[in-house]
Every structure is written in C-alpha cells, then in structure tokens.
Design a protein around this motif. Sequence first.
Motif, PDB file in Angstrom:
ATOM      1  N   HIS A 139       0.827  -1.215   0.000  1.00  0.00           N
ATOM      2  CA  HIS A 139       0.000   0.000   0.000  1.00  0.00           C
ATOM      3  C   HIS A 139       0.861   1.263   0.000  1.00  0.00           C
ATOM      4  O   HIS A 139       0.369   2.342  -0.349  1.00  0.00           O
ATOM      5  CB  HIS A 139      -0.924   0.015   1.216  1.00  0.00           C
ATOM      6  CG  HIS A 139      -0.196  -0.117   2.516  1.00  0.00           C
ATOM      7  ND1 HIS A 139       0.042  -1.333   3.114  1.00  0.00           N
ATOM      8  CD2 HIS A 139       0.383   0.804   3.327  1.00  0.00           C
ATOM      9  CE1 HIS A 139       0.718  -1.147   4.229  1.00  0.00           C
ATOM     10  NE2 HIS A 139       0.941   0.144   4.380  1.00  0.00           N
ATOM     11  N   GLY A 145      -2.930   5.792  -0.376  1.00  0.00           N
ATOM     12  CA  GLY A 145      -2.771   4.959   0.812  1.00  0.00           C
ATOM     13  C   GLY A 145      -2.396   5.793   2.022  1.00  0.00           C
ATOM     14  O   GLY A 145      -2.069   6.967   1.918  1.00  0.00           O
ATOM     15  N   TYR A 146      -2.401   5.145   3.188  1.00  0.00           N
ATOM     16  CA  TYR A 146      -2.182   5.889   4.436  1.00  0.00           C
ATOM     17  C   TYR A 146      -0.712   6.014   4.790  1.00  0.00           C
ATOM     18  O   TYR A 146      -0.348   6.708   5.729  1.00  0.00           O
ATOM     19  CB  TYR A 146      -2.936   5.226   5.592  1.00  0.00           C
ATOM     20  CG  TYR A 146      -2.366   3.896   6.044  1.00  0.00           C
ATOM     21  CD1 TYR A 146      -1.585   3.805   7.188  1.00  0.00           C
ATOM     22  CD2 TYR A 146      -2.610   2.733   5.331  1.00  0.00           C
ATOM     23  CE1 TYR A 146      -1.060   2.600   7.595  1.00  0.00           C
ATOM     24  CE2 TYR A 146      -2.091   1.518   5.746  1.00  0.00           C
ATOM     25  CZ  TYR A 146      -1.331   1.456   6.881  1.00  0.00           C
ATOM     26  OH  TYR A 146      -0.813   0.251   7.285  1.00  0.00           O
ATOM     27  N   SER A 173      -3.890  -4.084   4.546  1.00  0.00           N
ATOM     28  CA  SER A 173      -5.020  -3.151   4.529  1.00  0.00           C
ATOM     29  C   SER A 173      -4.914  -2.221   3.334  1.00  0.00           C
ATOM     30  O   SER A 173      -3.983  -1.419   3.263  1.00  0.00           O
ATOM     31  CB  SER A 173      -5.059  -2.333   5.822  1.00  0.00           C
ATOM     32  OG  SER A 173      -3.811  -1.751   6.091  1.00  0.00           O
ATOM     33  N   ALA A 174      -5.858  -2.352   2.411  1.00  0.00           N
ATOM     34  CA  ALA A 174      -5.879  -1.473   1.242  1.00  0.00           C
ATOM     35  C   ALA A 174      -7.317  -1.326   0.768  1.00  0.00           C
ATOM     36  O   ALA A 174      -8.028  -2.321   0.608  1.00  0.00           O
ATOM     37  CB  ALA A 174      -5.006  -2.042   0.129  1.00  0.00           C
ATOM     38  N   THR A 175      -7.735  -0.092   0.564  1.00  0.00           N
ATOM     39  CA  THR A 175      -9.069   0.159   0.028  1.00  0.00           C
ATOM     40  C   THR A 175      -9.086  -0.241  -1.449  1.00  0.00           C
ATOM     41  O   THR A 175      -8.026  -0.420  -2.063  1.00  0.00           O
ATOM     42  CB  THR A 175      -9.410   1.654   0.153  1.00  0.00           C
ATOM     43  OG1 THR A 175      -8.464   2.407  -0.622  1.00  0.00           O
ATOM     44  CG2 THR A 175      -9.358   2.112   1.613  1.00  0.00           C
ATOM     45  N   GLU A 307      -7.072   2.331   8.221  1.00  0.00           N
ATOM     46  CA  GLU A 307      -6.080   1.329   7.825  1.00  0.00           C
ATOM     47  C   GLU A 307      -5.122   1.057   8.986  1.00  0.00           C
ATOM     48  O   GLU A 307      -4.845  -0.106   9.322  1.00  0.00           O
ATOM     49  CB  GLU A 307      -5.275   1.803   6.604  1.00  0.00           C
ATOM     50  CG  GLU A 307      -6.065   1.859   5.317  1.00  0.00           C
ATOM     51  CD  GLU A 307      -6.621   3.248   5.026  1.00  0.00           C
ATOM     52  OE1 GLU A 307      -6.755   3.609   3.851  1.00  0.00           O
ATOM     53  OE2 GLU A 307      -6.925   3.986   5.999  1.00  0.00           O
ATOM     54  N   GLN A 311      -4.885  -2.475  11.315  1.00  0.00           N
ATOM     55  CA  GLN A 311      -3.636  -3.227  11.467  1.00  0.00           C
ATOM     56  C   GLN A 311      -3.245  -3.367  12.933  1.00  0.00           C
ATOM     57  O   GLN A 311      -2.872  -4.451  13.390  1.00  0.00           O
ATOM     58  CB  GLN A 311      -2.501  -2.532  10.716  1.00  0.00           C
ATOM     59  CG  GLN A 311      -2.414  -2.910   9.250  1.00  0.00           C
ATOM     60  CD  GLN A 311      -0.992  -2.782   8.730  1.00  0.00           C
ATOM     61  OE1 GLN A 311      -0.172  -2.060   9.266  1.00  0.00           O
ATOM     62  NE2 GLN A 311      -0.702  -3.500   7.661  1.00  0.00           N
ATOM     63  N   ARG A 526      -9.588  10.424   5.061  1.00  0.00           N
ATOM     64  CA  ARG A 526      -9.305   9.288   5.962  1.00  0.00           C
ATOM     65  C   ARG A 526      -9.642   9.635   7.403  1.00  0.00           C
ATOM     66  O   ARG A 526     -10.184   8.814   8.154  1.00  0.00           O
ATOM     67  CB  ARG A 526      -7.843   8.877   5.847  1.00  0.00           C
ATOM     68  CG  ARG A 526      -7.493   8.145   4.569  1.00  0.00           C
ATOM     69  CD  ARG A 526      -6.238   7.296   4.738  1.00  0.00           C
ATOM     70  NE  ARG A 526      -5.104   8.076   5.189  1.00  0.00           N
ATOM     71  CZ  ARG A 526      -4.215   8.664   4.386  1.00  0.00           C
ATOM     72  NH1 ARG A 526      -4.340   8.545   3.075  1.00  0.00           N
ATOM     73  NH2 ARG A 526      -3.218   9.376   4.866  1.00  0.00           N
ATOM     74  N   PHE A 549     -12.992  -1.221   3.470  1.00  0.00           N
ATOM     75  CA  PHE A 549     -12.022  -1.923   2.633  1.00  0.00           C
ATOM     76  C   PHE A 549     -12.677  -2.599   1.417  1.00  0.00           C
ATOM     77  O   PHE A 549     -12.051  -3.429   0.759  1.00  0.00           O
ATOM     78  CB  PHE A 549     -11.263  -2.962   3.461  1.00  0.00           C
ATOM     79  CG  PHE A 549     -10.363  -2.362   4.495  1.00  0.00           C
ATOM     80  CD1 PHE A 549      -9.268  -1.610   4.118  1.00  0.00           C
ATOM     81  CD2 PHE A 549     -10.621  -2.523   5.841  1.00  0.00           C
ATOM     82  CE1 PHE A 549      -8.433  -1.041   5.060  1.00  0.00           C
ATOM     83  CE2 PHE A 549      -9.787  -1.950   6.802  1.00  0.00           C
ATOM     84  CZ  PHE A 549      -8.697  -1.206   6.409  1.00  0.00           C
TER      85      PHE A 549
END
Length: 632
Positions: A139, A145-146, A173-175, A307, A311, A526, A549
């Motif tokens: 990600h 991404g974050y 974790s990825a949208t 995200e 995790q 986010r 997600f």
Amino acid sequence: MEPVDILKQYWGYDQFRPLQEDIVKAVLSGNDTLALLPTGGGKSICFQVPAMMKPGVCLVVTPLIALMKDQVANLKKRGISAYCIYSGMHYKEVEVAMEAARRGRCKFLYVSPERLQSKLFQTYCDGLQVNLIAVDEAHCISQWGYDFRPAYLQIADIRSFFPNTPILALTASATPKVQTDICDKLLMKDAKVFRKSFARANLSYSVLEETTKVDKIQHILDRVPGCGIIYCRNRKRTREIATLLQLQGIPASFYHAGLPQQERAARQEAWINNETRVMVCTNAFGMGIDKPDVQIVVHYDLPDSLEAYYQEAGRAGRDEEKAYAVLLYNEEELTDMYARIAMQFPSLEQIREVYQCIVNFLQVPVGSAEGVYFDFDINEFARVFQLNLTIAYSAIRLMEQEGILQVSESVLLPSRAEFVTNKETLYQFEDAYPALAELIQTLLRTYEGIFDNPVPIYERQISRILLIEEDEISSMLHQLHQYGILKYAPRRDEPQLCFMQERVSAPNLRLNMARIEVRRKVYTDRLEAVFAYVRNSATCRTQLLVKYFGESGTPPCGVCDTCLKKKATALDAAAFKRITDTVMNLLQEPVELDVIEQSCRDVSKNNLLEVLRFLENEGLIKRDISGKILKK
C-alpha cells in the motif's frame, strides 16, 4: 515436491492457512499476484514457500529495517540462506550480499526500496537469477494509501532487469482504490487478486468516550486477562501510562523508537515471553511480531486512519481465541485532530524554513551531502530552533515524499575503522605499545581493505577472537584513534537523516504543492472516516470496517459494542430490568452460570446471555479465574 511438503520441511506446519496455498500456486504458475491478508494472516509464507521451490533468489522489498533483519535471522535459523540490504550500509557490505546472491549462495535477498535505485545494486542485477519479486507493505506505493513512500514508485523499474519474473504484492489493509493503484504502479499483467475477509469473528471492537482514559484502561485490564498492547501517539505518554499501571500492580513497560536498540529488543522479548503483561507504545511497536495470544489492544489516542487502526487492533486474537480492541476518545480530541490538519500540511514557506533550519543544524553547505547520513534527533532539532514539533515533523515527511531527504527512526550503522598510518609506522607503534599489538593484528587479519578505506568492524566478533570483554575492545580502539593510528567511528543506532539530493539554498527548494494538496484532501477524507467510525452508535463495527475496505455482505459480528447494545435492548425495558435485578441479587457471592439459569427459568437462554454480556461489557459483572460470575 508439493508446496505443503516445503511448508512442513522448513516451517513445521501440516497445512496452509486460508488463501495461502492459492497464492503460492498462483505465484508458481508465473502470475503477477496481489494478496490482501489481514494482520497475522501469514503473508511471508506466501512468498517464502514458492521461492524455495524454484531455482534462483527471491527479491523481497520492504521498508521496515527491523522486520527485514528479523526475517533474515529467522530464515537462517531454519537453514535457509538470506541477506538484507538497507539504508546506511557501507558499499562493501552491500557487495558481500550481492555477490552471495549472484553466486547462488543466497535464497532470499531483502532490500529497502531506496536501495533498488542505487547504481551498485543495479550493476549486479544483470547477473542475478531472480525467481520472484515480493513487495511487502505494498500500500506504500499509492498516494491514496495511508503510508505513501515515494521510493515505492520506483519498484516497477527493477522489473526491466527481470522481465519474466512474477511479482507478488502483499498488504494487510488497502481500500479498493489503493488495490487498483498497486496493480497499476507495479505494472502487473492480468493480476490474480486474493482477498481474505477483513472480518475477524473472534475480535470484539468497542469505542468508548472517556475523559479519564487511564482509569478506564485500568478498569479494562482488570476485566480482561492476558497480555495486551496500549497504543499512544507520543513517546512521553508511553512512559507516563506504563508508570501509572506499574503503580497499580500491573506489569507494564513502554516502547518507542527513541529508546536504544538493545533496550527495545530486551523490552520486546520480555513482553513476548509474558514477563511483561502490557506494552505501552507508539506505532513503532508491533510490526512483524508474531505473538498469537494478545487478548487486548487499547488505543489511548485516535489513529489518523482506519487502515492503521485495523492493522494495530488486529494484533489481538491471532490465536483465534476471543480478544478485544478498544478505542478511547473524546470530542475535544476530535476537534483538536481536525484543527491540526493545517499543521500536518504546512505551506511552502514553512517547509523552506524547516529545511533551512535542518541544514543549519547539521552545518551542511550548498551543493554537498547527497547520500550522506547524519545523526538527527527531531526533538532536539525542534527545541534548538524553537519550532512547532508537529509542523517540523510534517515538513520533513513531505520532503521525504518529494524525494528531497529521508529520515529513519533508527538505522543501525556498524562501527567503522581505517588505519591512517603507513605499515612501517604501524610496526614501530606495535613495538612501543605491545598491549595493543594483538588487537592491531586481529584487525589486519579479520577486515580486508582496512588500510584502503573505512570498513565495518564488529567489537563483539573481536571480543570473541581475543577473549576480551567488548567494552575493553572499544576502549582500546578509542586509544588507537587518539594515538592517530586508527580512524575509529563507534557504531550508531540513532535516528538518521539522509539527503537524497544535494543541498540547495532554501529559496531554491522545489516541491510539487499541487500534489501535496491532493494528499491533504486524501488525509482529510481518511480522518473523517475515523471520526464517523468512533461516533457511530448503530452499525456493527466489523461491518463498518470491512465496508471501508470494499467488502460487502458481511453479517453483524454480534460481539462489538453496538451489536451487544442492540441485543441487550431487544428485550423490552421491563423484561431487561427484571432479569438484571434477578442477576444482581444473586451475585452476593460468586456463582456458576447454571445457578443463574436455574433462577431465571422463565427467561430464554439467549435473552439471559444477552443481558449477561451487556452487564459484563458495562463493567458491572465479571468472571473470575474459575469461570464463576461476580459483581465488579
């Protein structure tokens, strides 16, 4: 030999976890593959097993130096050859690792993304037989991404050296938008995508609005047995909370990237071995730690993305036993976080001011320092120049994302030494100082090239050779340095700042502010998703998370705070009160569940259990070690 045979031979498992074998087979078939496995889902097995089944070396790209070292150490324990290359290593060390890979003496080569672009690394690429490129924390390649890292954008360039080698991207974790971006940026062709459900049936999520958070943490730890993690935003708070818990008789420690490496390792080991029950830490703790029996994860401070929260919370309950993830917040905190967005994305003028302060702090002249590492303590830096710490940190992060500089929380740079005298003078010195002669001879025999350039040396290794304590070896090396015989730089495990391009004057510093504005919008979105999650009081927490997600159709979990509240209120108020009064009257002393059931024969078991779960969740009752129920 089948994949499961390799799994059994090297890792001792009789079968794969869900999706692991499908991913392994896709890779073995030569497919570009994207694997989304939640925290603790066994991502490393997905590239390690197929790599062991094919000739050549597996190239593993990861930004986490500590995790990289841990995985290399674990592979070596299993009799598998592995090396790692990361920022701060001397070119001689890189050459040793690359030469081992080229000669077939290395099965796994772990590389930080920045190293992929170095001329030395690419010089060796032509002679490498690479069977798989594995990209961990994939990600990081997406600006949506974050945890965007610009060096990840260059990973696809390495594919030109290995055009027929498949690539496996892994993330927890990825949208959906980030998943698409990963495939595009890595130039994947007809990628096979595997997604394990983000739902965790055994993990109970709760969000509690609290003003006295430490008291609530103590209350939670009294109710939930077993070991836990408490995440905080700042280092000072980790110490404060750990101290308060210790005063209450709870074995607690604290952890952050500012502690010396040996101390971090010792604290982590004590927690893993259950000598410490609770680790109070920043998000520097937890990556790659495989501890399955964590029963509680508490977030003292709000994370700035779902995200990151997913995790970190997901480090609880990896053994599939019931576990709890609790997020504490208050409305004042939400207001403060929203107001801090401006400080998270400072103006160009503010960034240039921080840059000017950095070059003054490190005394770096214009036109120099490209690729050079400097010790850099951001707290001391901000104090010296009286800068707002958040603005300073954010400006540095944006300059990292623009490829101007790079800051590592902690880079282990080994000691280096070089003889700075000629051999004739050295012989005369040995005659004059016989106590140091044996050390000099050991250095000459052990470290090739020590007369030509600074080379990495290892005090522990020298200590074992000479049977002298390591501290005394260091003292003797310092003596040689003071006598002008040896140039000795002791090892460092400090935060490091490296200029990725030569230093320019601050007014000439260029950043793409339009791109930064896009990142600001993404960050704000986010953050608003986090706010919606904590303010939610009606929808199942698991449903909210998995929908974020891109997963739909997930039934309510039944164990989060909102689900429990719904179950408890499904009874009418009069029935709920009647059952509650009956239960509480019974609990003048601890009783077994069947005693309560006998006293509530007119109540369905489901309704009784719903009331008990609600009372337990509210902290009115608890179970003791024998399983009996009693008042709190």
